[in-house]
Design a protein around this motif. Structure first.
Motif, PDB file in Angstrom:
ATOM      1  N   ALA A   1       0.838  -1.211   0.000  1.00 38.18           N
ATOM      2  CA  ALA A   1       0.000   0.000   0.000  1.00 38.18           C
ATOM      3  C   ALA A   1       0.869   1.257   0.000  1.00 38.18           C
ATOM      4  N   PRO A   2       0.559   2.204  -0.885  1.00 43.97           N
ATOM      5  CA  PRO A   2       1.385   3.423  -0.996  1.00 43.97           C
ATOM      6  C   PRO A   2       1.175   4.394   0.169  1.00 43.97           C
ATOM      7  N   VAL A   3       0.010   4.254   0.816  1.00 47.87           N
ATOM      8  CA  VAL A   3      -0.347   5.195   1.877  1.00 47.87           C
ATOM      9  C   VAL A   3      -0.573   4.407   3.168  1.00 47.87           C
ATOM     10  N   CYS A   4      -0.063   4.951   4.303  1.00 46.53           N
ATOM     11  CA  CYS A   4      -0.330   4.333   5.596  1.00 46.53           C
ATOM     12  C   CYS A   4      -1.000   5.358   6.507  1.00 46.53           C
ATOM     13  N   THR A   5      -2.021   4.896   7.238  1.00 46.42           N
ATOM     14  CA  THR A   5      -2.596   5.750   8.275  1.00 46.42           C
ATOM     15  C   THR A   5      -2.157   5.190   9.620  1.00 46.42           C
ATOM     16  N   LEU A   6      -1.571   6.068  10.431  1.00 49.85           N
ATOM     17  CA  LEU A   6      -1.136   5.671  11.773  1.00 49.85           C
ATOM     18  C   LEU A   6      -2.014   6.366  12.797  1.00 49.85           C
ATOM     19  N   VAL A   7      -2.554   5.595  13.721  1.00 47.96           N
ATOM     20  CA  VAL A   7      -3.359   6.206  14.767  1.00 47.96           C
ATOM     21  C   VAL A   7      -2.502   6.369  16.020  1.00 47.96           C
ATOM     22  N   GLY A   8      -2.643   7.528  16.671  1.00 46.47           N
ATOM     23  CA  GLY A   8      -1.904   7.793  17.905  1.00 46.47           C
ATOM     24  C   GLY A   8      -2.737   8.686  18.807  1.00 46.47           C
ATOM     25  N   LYS A   9      -2.259   8.856  20.031  1.00 46.31           N
ATOM     26  CA  LYS A   9      -3.060   9.566  21.040  1.00 46.31           C
ATOM     27  C   LYS A   9      -2.811  11.071  21.030  1.00 46.31           C
ATOM     28  N   SER A  10      -3.892  11.828  21.087  1.00 50.05           N
ATOM     29  CA  SER A  10      -3.775  13.285  21.214  1.00 50.05           C
ATOM     30  C   SER A  10      -4.356  13.797  22.525  1.00 50.05           C
ATOM     31  N   SER A  11      -4.888  12.872  23.316  1.00 57.02           N
ATOM     32  CA  SER A  11      -5.527  13.288  24.568  1.00 57.02           C
ATOM     33  C   SER A  11      -4.666  12.871  25.764  1.00 57.02           C
ATOM     34  N   VAL A  12      -4.401  13.812  26.660  1.00 59.12           N
ATOM     35  CA  VAL A  12      -3.578  13.496  27.835  1.00 59.12           C
ATOM     36  C   VAL A  12      -4.210  12.382  28.679  1.00 59.12           C
ATOM     37  N   LEU A  13      -5.545  12.332  28.684  1.00 59.67           N
ATOM     38  CA  LEU A  13      -6.214  11.287  29.467  1.00 59.67           C
ATOM     39  C   LEU A  13      -5.827   9.898  28.959  1.00 59.67           C
ATOM     40  N   HIS A  14      -5.802   9.736  27.637  1.00 61.31           N
ATOM     41  CA  HIS A  14      -5.484   8.432  27.066  1.00 61.31           C
ATOM     42  C   HIS A  14      -3.991   8.107  27.175  1.00 61.31           C
ATOM     43  N   VAL A  15      -3.184   9.140  27.064  1.00 54.60           N
ATOM     44  CA  VAL A  15      -1.743   8.928  27.228  1.00 54.60           C
ATOM     45  C   VAL A  15      -1.500   8.365  28.631  1.00 54.60           C
ATOM     46  N   GLU A  16      -2.181   8.952  29.590  1.00 50.50           N
ATOM     47  CA  GLU A  16      -1.969   8.581  30.990  1.00 50.50           C
ATOM     48  C   GLU A  16      -2.645   7.257  31.337  1.00 50.50           C
ATOM     49  N   LYS A  17      -3.939   7.110  30.991  1.00 49.09           N
ATOM     50  CA  LYS A  17      -4.709   5.960  31.473  1.00 49.09           C
ATOM     51  C   LYS A  17      -4.647   4.738  30.566  1.00 49.09           C
ATOM     52  N   VAL A  18      -4.483   4.936  29.282  1.00 47.12           N
ATOM     53  CA  VAL A  18      -4.548   3.792  28.373  1.00 47.12           C
ATOM     54  C   VAL A  18      -3.144   3.374  27.916  1.00 47.12           C
ATOM     55  N   VAL A  19      -2.364   4.341  27.383  1.00 49.03           N
ATOM     56  CA  VAL A  19      -1.003   3.995  26.934  1.00 49.03           C
ATOM     57  C   VAL A  19      -0.066   3.857  28.135  1.00 49.03           C
ATOM     58  N   ARG A  20      -0.346   4.617  29.164  1.00 48.51           N
ATOM     59  CA  ARG A  20       0.487   4.698  30.377  1.00 48.51           C
ATOM     60  C   ARG A  20       1.938   5.032  30.021  1.00 48.51           C
ATOM     61  N   ALA A  21       2.066   6.095  29.227  1.00 48.56           N
ATOM     62  CA  ALA A  21       3.401   6.584  28.846  1.00 48.56           C
ATOM     63  C   ALA A  21       3.509   8.025  29.308  1.00 48.56           C
ATOM     64  N   SER A  22       4.703   8.539  29.348  1.00 50.29           N
ATOM     65  CA  SER A  22       4.856   9.964  29.640  1.00 50.29           C
ATOM     66  C   SER A  22       4.385  10.738  28.417  1.00 50.29           C
ATOM     67  N   ARG A  23       4.069  12.010  28.624  1.00 48.40           N
ATOM     68  CA  ARG A  23       3.616  12.831  27.502  1.00 48.40           C
ATOM     69  C   ARG A  23       4.711  12.953  26.440  1.00 48.40           C
ATOM     70  N   GLU A  24       5.962  13.018  26.891  1.00 49.83           N
ATOM     71  CA  GLU A  24       7.083  13.158  25.954  1.00 49.83           C
ATOM     72  C   GLU A  24       7.239  11.881  25.131  1.00 49.83           C
ATOM     73  N   GLU A  25       7.121  10.726  25.803  1.00 50.58           N
ATOM     74  CA  GLU A  25       7.263   9.455  25.100  1.00 50.58           C
ATOM     75  C   GLU A  25       6.155   9.313  24.042  1.00 50.58           C
ATOM     76  N   ASN A  26       4.946   9.748  24.381  1.00 48.53           N
ATOM     77  CA  ASN A  26       3.852   9.662  23.403  1.00 48.53           C
ATOM     78  C   ASN A  26       4.163  10.510  22.168  1.00 48.53           C
ATOM     79  N   LEU A  27       4.729  11.710  22.385  1.00 50.91           N
ATOM     80  CA  LEU A  27       5.106  12.553  21.245  1.00 50.91           C
ATOM     81  C   LEU A  27       6.201  11.875  20.417  1.00 50.91           C
TER      82      LEU A  27
END
Lengths: 531, 531
Positions: B101-127
């Motif tokens: 596939a020539p195009v890829c869509t990547l989903v990532g977190k933009s909400s601090v709530l999800h970074v904290e509660k779901v990914v459980r990563a630091s804000r910097e690591e998520n970026l």
């Protein structure tokens, strides 16, 4: 005239505009049940129909005139007077004037296109039709709402004329003018612009908004109209209605209350939203849309895995509102414990003594039966029996040996139906065998007659139990007549009405199960009262 | 990076996000058919799934890599790299890099709530997860879209952080950032405000919009985002998807093209909208929603009477767009008010030659039957037969002598159903008597089987006719099982679907009448084509 700052009103048009949808039909008694459900939900105004467009509507208004409602007012709907006829000589307006309903909604034309092509009246005559009709009903003591039909399309063609219809209606004493997007093709930015312009031009007129979903924006159009100053929203339960349907009042009420901070429904009434939406679908014999916002079975369903884990950590991660607020529930997180608590609560309500184990068994049984196609939302009687069957005190009415139904269309064209049942009653060491055969005008009626004949002497209370409704739905429609059939029967003993359910590949077997539940619920209730 | 003034793109997520809805499932071959249908419609980007989350997806990508498409590009979907793992060591990203596939869509977190509660990563690591994942795929030659998950909820919690995820994605080389209302709870004024704010803060980033319908505003939210500067709209065909579904791309495409003047689809492709929407429902084994905007069976249906007369005078009086533009057509519903003109029009459509007298007789017959409880709105097949029966050319399939159905619940608990029919066919001097008995899993199924056995040899086309839906309704609920029963059957021959109706005191007799109409409509249509 209500001030523009008056609280927001919900105006339900399910029984009139909603009935324009293909295949929609309700008896007068069913409409009465809808009215009570809407009253219980707390809708402010209920448009019940035109008092005498046909005998069914007349019967409904006769019934309604004898009811007292808690929160809702009944609205009679009609049209402005005919062309070139005096208002007091217009038959339709006289019928509205004579109706018991305190509020009348009159629909009239606001678009020059419709004045010209559909009414075929002069623009002046159309304005006179609006003004004189409203004034006539006002003089008869009615509060009058004016539905400005095709307002948004009319605005695009000739905004001065559209505005003039609003002014004429207001001057004639209309309590409110409802801007209607009759063809449903408007988009939010257009609705916003027009409602703002109308507010600016005629600031003293209270406005309402009435939209249809032809562009998929009925709900949003309603919300932007409210933001622009409309203080009444019209819609139908579940968005039923002609073509693509009316604005969905269920979604709108929840959006206004939970997201925009309007105080449209008391919170304990908002919690009836799901139940009310489903009841009205059931009465219409429509399968509730599982994807419907707020009230659909899947509206708060989460896939196992990431979502479900997120929801467990913090429900707001994957839920836009708390499902309890609208009487719905989360799908993956209905833990056995909370299920059990609900069952114990429900049992206590019905006067059934259930311990923790029995409640756990009942929860398992519900899960299993729902998997098979049972649905207890509209079958409170069968749910009660299901719990009763897990309690110590349960005693069935009889033990079935067999039944048989013969339906025959004879060569002379006559249809005959005969049912035979063989049962043992009362269950226990002294049980006796009863064989009875009865005719009926249909297979379920014949089974009902035969069963009553067999056990009627032992349970004289059966005489008071009447089957008042019978509905059939095929669950896997792709299989046609070879699919699983769900039968719902409503029964009444004159004091209360309960629903029962049967599910089977075979229509008659499903009906039999629902029938037996129907009668048993009534008899058990009497036993309960006797002990 | 595409300029913000680039033409609007339609991005279809049916095959990935759409599959999250309950009961959705397609084989790889079926998905390939969906891809070709979307390509035929002219959708710009098709999200086909994650190349190897399971063997079915892998098979689909293998198939797709060998196809050539006319208008669409295939998009592979995946997530940003896992926490604390280098991008080039992340298995998911490597799979995407290796995909054709020539195009890829990547989903990532933009909400601090999800970074904290779901990914459980630091804000910097998520970026870092966002930036490094995009850069890695870019270095592998992919065009990358970034789906900013929970963007609107995240904006409400911490707009600076949400904005920073957009900036990081853009700096890493993302072609576009798609703002996602993942929980679907946003309202139009919120979406508008946020998209405008993002445009103002990062004017050089091309934006997309991805909404869900939890507040009933998915379509409107998409439209306001476009007005605020988004140049890609994501949605699914018919709005399928988890919970209440994704934004309905069918409605959005028509709104953008026909109402907002965007040039998203060539007009000859837009005319395939109805056909494409129905095809995809059929592949998913879903009954198309008759009330769906633009493409539903009822989307341009009018009750006979005032509306129908208006439409005849000037279609714009009661239609928001011309149904031909989206490949749909106008439908006049037959109801109690219907007149001779409607009947003649309907007859002509069905290829039946009716003179004025025959039409008048048909109208009388409709009135009489509707009084008895028939309703032809959902029974176009029976209505067609009713007209046919008034024409000179009509020939019935057979003459009924008698039928009999026995349903028995035996003492061993087994339910057995048997139907016997006695008929004479073909009607006329040479008619012969046929007696046939068949079993079925219900009374109607047994009658269906027996009838097909009796006349199947004479009418081989019956084999192609399938009963696809069966509905029962009691008309006078006050009489319970003793009331009049209305049965509606939908049948299909694979080319069209038609409805038929039977009304009788007796459920089985009503079903028989509807069944015979169902089969007769199908056979008459073949006769018609043969002559």
């Amino acid at each position: 005239m209500a001030p523009a700052s008056a609280p927001l009103q919900l105006y339900d048009a399910t029984l009139r505009d909603g009935m324009g949808g293909g295949g929609m039909s309700l008896t007068a008694d069913e409409k009465l049940r809808v009215v009570h459900a809407l009253d219980g939900l707390g809708v402010h105004l209920i448009e019940a129909g035109f008092p005498s467009s046909n005998p069914k509507e007349r019967e409904l208004f006769d019934l309604l005139s004898r009811e007292s409602l808690q929160t809702s007012e009944v609205v009679a709907f009609g049209m402005t007077r005919r062309r070139d006829v005096a208002a007091d000589a217009d038959e339709g307006l006289r019928v509205l004037a004579e109706s018991f309903a305190p509020v009348c909604t009159l629909v009239g034309k606001s678009s020059v296109l419709h004045v010209e092509k559909v009414v075929r009246a002069s623009r002046e005559e159309n304005l006179a039709m609006i003004g004189e009709s409203i004034a006539f009903l006002g003089a008869q003591g009615k509060r009058v709402l004016f539905d400005a039909e095709h307002f948004f399309d009319g605005w695009a063609l000739d905004c001065d004329y559209a505005l003039e219809t609003v002014r004429v209606a207001a001057r004639a004493g209309a309590e409110r003018v409802v801007l209607c997007d009759t063809n449903g093709g408007s988009l939010p930015h257009q609705v916003q612009e027009v409602v703002e312009a109308v507010r600016a031009s005629v600031p003293d007129v209270a406005l309402g908004i009435h939209t249809h979903d032809d562009a998929g924006c009925a709900v949003a159009n309603t919300l932007v109209a409210v933001a622009a100053g409309a203080t009444q929203v019209q819609g139908t339960i579940n968005g039923i209605g002609e073509r693509t349907g009316n604005a969905n009042l269920v979604t709108i009420a929840a959006d206004l209350q939970l997201k925009l901070g309007y105080d449209v429904l008391a919170s304990e009434r908002l919690a009836r939203l799901t139940e009310t939406a489903h009841l009205i679908d059931e009465l219409l014999n429509r399968a509730p849309n599982p994807a419907q916002p707020y009230v659909g079975k899947h509206a708060f369903a989460h896939k196992a895995g990431l979502h479900a884990a997120g929801v467990r950590a913090d429900a707001s991660t994957f839920e836009h509102v708390d499902p309890d607020l609208v009487g719905n529930h989360r799908d993956v997180l209905v833990s056995e414990l909370s299920g059990r608590a609900t069952v114990i609560e429900k049992a206590a309500e019905a006067g059934i003594d259930l311990d923790e184990d029995a409640a756990a068994r009942a929860v398992e049984r519900v899960k299993q039966l729902e998997h098979e196609g049972f649905q207890f939302e509209a079958a409170d009687g069968s749910f009660e029996l299901l719990m009763r069957r897990e309690s110590e005190a349960y005693e069935p009415l009889f033990r079935l040996e067999s039944w048989r139904v013969i339906v025959e269309k004879r060569a002379d064209g006559h249809v005959e139906t005969e049912a035979t049942i063989k049962i043992w009653a009362p269950p226990g060491p002294d049980e006796q065998r009863y064989v009875s055969t009865a005719e009926g005008n249909g297979p379920v009626n014949a089974l009902d007659n035969a069963l009553r004949e067999a056990i009627g002497a032992t349970h004289p209370h059966l005489r008071d139990i009447e089957l008042v409704n019978f509905k059939v739905r095929i669950l896997d429609e792709a299989k046609g007549t070879g699919a699983v059939t769900r039968v719902l029967i409503d029964a009444s003993d004159g004091q209360r009405v309960w629903g029962s359910i049967g599910v089977s590949e075979n229509l008659i077997a499903a009906s039999w199960d629902a029938l037996v539940d129907s009668l048993e619920v009534g008899v058990q209730a009497v036993r309960e009262r006797a002990t």
